[in-house]
Design a protein around this motif. Structure first.
Motif, PDB file in Angstrom:
ATOM      1  N   THR A 149      37.198 -46.691  -4.477  1.00 16.72           N
ATOM      2  CA  THR A 149      36.866 -45.669  -5.397  1.00 16.72           C
ATOM      3  C   THR A 149      34.925 -45.812  -5.667  1.00 16.72           C
ATOM      4  O   THR A 149      34.927 -44.633  -5.482  1.00 16.72           O
ATOM      5  CB  THR A 149      36.772 -46.066  -6.694  1.00 16.72           C
ATOM      6  N   ALA A 150      34.381 -46.859  -4.766  1.00 15.53           N
ATOM      7  CA  ALA A 150      33.311 -47.555  -5.077  1.00 15.53           C
ATOM      8  C   ALA A 150      32.769 -45.958  -3.900  1.00 15.53           C
ATOM      9  O   ALA A 150      31.925 -45.334  -3.880  1.00 15.53           O
ATOM     10  CB  ALA A 150      32.350 -48.283  -4.647  1.00 15.53           C
ATOM     11  N   LEU A 151      33.318 -45.951  -2.307  1.00 15.81           N
ATOM     12  CA  LEU A 151      33.398 -45.187  -1.412  1.00 15.81           C
ATOM     13  C   LEU A 151      33.800 -44.061  -1.421  1.00 15.81           C
ATOM     14  O   LEU A 151      32.355 -43.262  -1.483  1.00 15.81           O
ATOM     15  CB  LEU A 151      33.963 -45.632  -0.165  1.00 15.81           C
ATOM     16  N   GLY A 152      34.501 -42.970  -2.246  1.00 16.19           N
ATOM     17  CA  GLY A 152      34.770 -42.304  -2.693  1.00 16.19           C
ATOM     18  C   GLY A 152      33.471 -41.529  -3.841  1.00 16.19           C
ATOM     19  O   GLY A 152      33.421 -40.435  -3.748  1.00 16.19           O
ATOM     20  N   VAL A 153      33.008 -42.738  -4.808  1.00 15.69           N
ATOM     21  CA  VAL A 153      31.797 -41.846  -5.029  1.00 15.69           C
ATOM     22  C   VAL A 153      30.670 -41.484  -4.489  1.00 15.69           C
ATOM     23  O   VAL A 153      29.726 -40.420  -4.364  1.00 15.69           O
ATOM     24  CB  VAL A 153      31.053 -42.702  -6.121  1.00 15.69           C
ATOM     25  N   ILE A 154      30.289 -42.492  -3.665  1.00 15.18           N
ATOM     26  CA  ILE A 154      28.811 -42.217  -2.492  1.00 15.18           C
ATOM     27  C   ILE A 154      29.222 -40.592  -2.170  1.00 15.18           C
ATOM     28  O   ILE A 154      28.660 -39.736  -2.015  1.00 15.18           O
ATOM     29  CB  ILE A 154      28.759 -43.197  -1.563  1.00 15.18           C
ATOM     30  N   VAL A 155      30.576 -40.886  -0.877  1.00 16.23           N
ATOM     31  CA  VAL A 155      30.645 -39.585  -0.648  1.00 16.23           C
ATOM     32  C   VAL A 155      30.925 -38.181  -1.818  1.00 16.23           C
ATOM     33  O   VAL A 155      30.175 -37.419  -0.843  1.00 16.23           O
ATOM     34  CB  VAL A 155      32.413 -39.643   0.235  1.00 16.23           C
ATOM     35  N   SER A 156      31.263 -38.104  -2.332  1.00 13.77           N
ATOM     36  CA  SER A 156      30.770 -37.200  -3.111  1.00 13.77           C
ATOM     37  C   SER A 156      29.912 -37.069  -3.577  1.00 13.77           C
ATOM     38  O   SER A 156      28.806 -35.952  -3.360  1.00 13.77           O
ATOM     39  CB  SER A 156      31.769 -37.375  -4.617  1.00 13.77           C
ATOM     40  N   ARG A 157      28.818 -37.424  -4.122  1.00 13.87           N
ATOM     41  CA  ARG A 157      27.384 -37.447  -3.941  1.00 13.87           C
ATOM     42  C   ARG A 157      26.552 -37.032  -2.924  1.00 13.87           C
ATOM     43  O   ARG A 157      26.148 -36.224  -3.022  1.00 13.87           O
ATOM     44  CB  ARG A 157      26.438 -39.515  -4.642  1.00 13.87           C
ATOM     45  N   THR A 179      17.151 -43.165  -7.507  1.00 13.99           N
ATOM     46  CA  THR A 179      16.553 -43.981  -7.422  1.00 13.99           C
ATOM     47  C   THR A 179      16.396 -44.341  -6.181  1.00 13.99           C
ATOM     48  O   THR A 179      18.231 -44.790  -5.704  1.00 13.99           O
ATOM     49  CB  THR A 179      16.554 -45.193  -8.731  1.00 13.99           C
ATOM     50  N   SER A 180      15.868 -45.439  -5.718  1.00 14.72           N
ATOM     51  CA  SER A 180      15.777 -46.018  -4.662  1.00 14.72           C
ATOM     52  C   SER A 180      16.644 -47.469  -4.476  1.00 14.72           C
ATOM     53  O   SER A 180      17.568 -47.704  -3.180  1.00 14.72           O
ATOM     54  CB  SER A 180      14.479 -47.057  -3.956  1.00 14.72           C
ATOM     55  N   SER A 181      17.097 -47.552  -5.871  1.00 19.50           N
ATOM     56  CA  SER A 181      18.376 -48.982  -6.059  1.00 19.50           C
ATOM     57  C   SER A 181      20.005 -47.708  -6.318  1.00 19.50           C
ATOM     58  O   SER A 181      20.745 -48.356  -5.218  1.00 19.50           O
ATOM     59  CB  SER A 181      17.891 -49.064  -7.432  1.00 19.50           C
ATOM     60  N   ASP A 182      19.431 -46.689  -6.719  1.00 22.79           N
ATOM     61  CA  ASP A 182      20.759 -45.798  -6.190  1.00 22.79           C
ATOM     62  C   ASP A 182      20.725 -46.167  -4.946  1.00 22.79           C
ATOM     63  O   ASP A 182      22.106 -46.241  -4.576  1.00 22.79           O
ATOM     64  CB  ASP A 182      21.066 -44.700  -6.686  1.00 22.79           C
ATOM     65  N   ALA A 183      20.163 -45.795  -4.156  1.00 23.31           N
ATOM     66  CA  ALA A 183      20.247 -45.438  -2.276  1.00 23.31           C
ATOM     67  C   ALA A 183      20.859 -46.356  -2.045  1.00 23.31           C
ATOM     68  O   ALA A 183      21.070 -47.014  -0.688  1.00 23.31           O
ATOM     69  CB  ALA A 183      19.490 -44.572  -2.064  1.00 23.31           C
ATOM     70  N   LEU A 184      19.570 -47.609  -2.476  1.00 22.08           N
ATOM     71  CA  LEU A 184      20.324 -49.416  -1.463  1.00 22.08           C
ATOM     72  C   LEU A 184      21.347 -49.505  -1.790  1.00 22.08           C
ATOM     73  O   LEU A 184      22.270 -50.043  -1.099  1.00 22.08           O
ATOM     74  CB  LEU A 184      19.010 -50.363  -1.806  1.00 22.08           C
ATOM     75  N   ASP A 185      22.054 -49.529  -2.993  1.00 26.16           N
ATOM     76  CA  ASP A 185      23.242 -49.767  -3.796  1.00 26.16           C
ATOM     77  C   ASP A 185      24.389 -48.978  -3.499  1.00 26.16           C
ATOM     78  O   ASP A 185      25.107 -49.864  -2.523  1.00 26.16           O
ATOM     79  CB  ASP A 185      23.496 -49.697  -5.235  1.00 26.16           C
ATOM     80  N   ALA A 186      24.136 -48.107  -2.670  1.00 26.51           N
ATOM     81  CA  ALA A 186      25.622 -46.994  -1.838  1.00 26.51           C
ATOM     82  C   ALA A 186      24.985 -47.187   0.105  1.00 26.51           C
ATOM     83  O   ALA A 186      26.461 -47.969   0.801  1.00 26.51           O
ATOM     84  CB  ALA A 186      24.781 -45.477  -1.848  1.00 26.51           C
ATOM     85  N   VAL A 187      23.885 -47.443   0.111  1.00 25.26           N
ATOM     86  CA  VAL A 187      23.766 -48.413   0.787  1.00 25.26           C
ATOM     87  C   VAL A 187      24.824 -50.001   1.546  1.00 25.26           C
ATOM     88  O   VAL A 187      25.438 -50.006   2.474  1.00 25.26           O
ATOM     89  CB  VAL A 187      22.549 -48.432   1.754  1.00 25.26           C
ATOM     90  N   GLY A 188      24.234 -50.574   0.500  1.00 25.44           N
ATOM     91  CA  GLY A 188      25.197 -51.819   0.712  1.00 25.44           C
ATOM     92  C   GLY A 188      26.569 -51.468   0.875  1.00 25.44           C
ATOM     93  O   GLY A 188      26.633 -52.782   1.201  1.00 25.44           O
ATOM     94  N   ILE A 189      27.112 -51.265  -0.394  1.00 22.55           N
ATOM     95  CA  ILE A 189      28.481 -51.367   0.009  1.00 22.55           C
ATOM     96  C   ILE A 189      29.300 -50.633   0.671  1.00 22.55           C
ATOM     97  O   ILE A 189      29.556 -51.122   1.198  1.00 22.55           O
ATOM     98  CB  ILE A 189      28.727 -49.446  -1.811  1.00 22.55           C
ATOM     99  N   ILE A 190      28.770 -49.993   1.474  1.00 22.76           N
ATOM    100  CA  ILE A 190      28.830 -49.201   2.779  1.00 22.76           C
ATOM    101  C   ILE A 190      28.928 -50.008   4.197  1.00 22.76           C
ATOM    102  O   ILE A 190      30.007 -50.466   4.421  1.00 22.76           O
ATOM    103  CB  ILE A 190      28.582 -47.440   3.171  1.00 22.76           C
ATOM    104  N   GLU A 191      27.851 -50.782   4.213  1.00 24.78           N
ATOM    105  CA  GLU A 191      27.844 -51.849   4.749  1.00 24.78           C
ATOM    106  C   GLU A 191      28.984 -53.291   4.960  1.00 24.78           C
ATOM    107  O   GLU A 191      29.574 -53.660   5.074  1.00 24.78           O
ATOM    108  CB  GLU A 191      26.536 -52.592   5.066  1.00 24.78           C
ATOM    109  N   SER A 192      29.225 -53.911   3.659  1.00 28.67           N
ATOM    110  CA  SER A 192      29.771 -54.911   3.082  1.00 28.67           C
ATOM    111  C   SER A 192      30.791 -54.418   3.256  1.00 28.67           C
ATOM    112  O   SER A 192      32.004 -54.730   4.431  1.00 28.67           O
ATOM    113  CB  SER A 192      29.527 -54.655   1.713  1.00 28.67           C
ATOM    114  N   ILE A 193      31.740 -52.541   3.045  1.00 23.26           N
ATOM    115  CA  ILE A 193      32.830 -51.840   3.469  1.00 23.26           C
ATOM    116  C   ILE A 193      33.002 -52.633   5.716  1.00 23.26           C
ATOM    117  O   ILE A 193      34.103 -53.085   5.335  1.00 23.26           O
ATOM    118  CB  ILE A 193      32.939 -50.946   2.834  1.00 23.26           C
ATOM    119  N   VAL A 194      32.316 -52.043   6.191  1.00 21.33           N
ATOM    120  CA  VAL A 194      32.013 -51.482   7.234  1.00 21.33           C
ATOM    121  C   VAL A 194      32.518 -53.218   7.577  1.00 21.33           C
ATOM    122  O   VAL A 194      33.178 -53.509   8.983  1.00 21.33           O
ATOM    123  CB  VAL A 194      31.225 -51.079   7.937  1.00 21.33           C
ATOM    124  N   LYS A 195      31.797 -53.805   7.430  1.00 25.62           N
ATOM    125  CA  LYS A 195      31.392 -55.293   7.124  1.00 25.62           C
ATOM    126  C   LYS A 195      33.081 -55.579   7.519  1.00 25.62           C
ATOM    127  O   LYS A 195      33.371 -56.765   8.792  1.00 25.62           O
ATOM    128  CB  LYS A 195      30.377 -56.863   7.198  1.00 25.62           C
TER     129      LYS A 195
END
Length: 201
Positions: A149-157, A179-195
């Motif tokens: 779900t989190a990834l789907g929200v990021i991809v929709s954005r 915001t910068s926090s929005d972007a960093l949260d998205a980057v962090g979620i994607i990184e954690s998924i790929v790890k």
């Protein structure tokens, strides 16, 4: 077996974080007169592109390993190559040669270039095609639904940014705040998924 593509992914994630940093610096040195929002949007888009490139790379590498007989998988895998492409691969050189592998890599990469691997179900199908089944429930046995779900929200954005200039769909056409926090949260979620996914690739 971790994928050979993870180091490239990490480099791209660093670039996404750097974009956020540039946006923050820009806003700071201009006392907010020039905002960094477009850099934040670029960071989110770049993080999704890094994910897509990672999955493409893993699928390509595993498909070539399957074709060259280095990887045996139980799945009924298909990439949809034409008979002409298969013929060119088979006649590129002696079986198992570098020429055959290069030809196979060329045609499979061309075919995979028609796909995007950003949405969770597309990623799952792509990895299953090359012998990594049920990646979401395997990598995230407790919270697969939440991660998807989190990834789907990021991809929709991401899609709203690249296809609609991130405009709010309501009348008035204002840009959706980021915001910068929005972007960093998205980057962090994607990184954690790929790890986590990478452990199984």
């Amino acid at each position: 077996m971790p994928a050979r593509r993870f180091a490239d992914f990490e480099n791209e994630i660093k670039r996404a974080r750097d974009l956020v940093g540039i946006g923050q610096s820009l806003s700071s040195i201009t006392n907010g007169l020039v905002g960094g929002e477009d850099h934040f949007r670029s960071a989110l888009v770049h993080a999704v592109a890094a994910l897509d490139a990672y999955v493409h790379g893993v699928v390509l590498d595993r498909a070539i390993d399957i074709l060259m007989g280095r990887l045996h998988v139980a799945a009924s895998s298909k990439v949809g190559l034409s008979f002409a492409a298969i013929g060119k691969i088979m006649t590129a050189g002696p079986p198992g040669s570098a020429a055959v592998e290069l030809s196979a890599r060329t045609y499979v990469a061309e075919r995979l270039g028609l796909e995007t691997y950003q949405r969770p179900d597309d990623i799952g199908s792509a990895l299953a095609m090359v012998g990594v089944p049920k990646i979401w429930s395997t990598a995230f046995p407790v919270d697969a639904y939440t991660r998807k779900t989190a990834l789907g929200v990021i991809v929709s954005r991401r899609n709203r940014i690249v296809h609609q200039c991130d405009l709010d769909p309501l009348p008035g056409g204002t840009t959706t705040p980021i915001t910068s926090s929005d972007a960093l949260d998205a980057v962090g979620i994607i990184e954690s998924i790929v790890k986590e996914v990478d452990i199984h690739c």
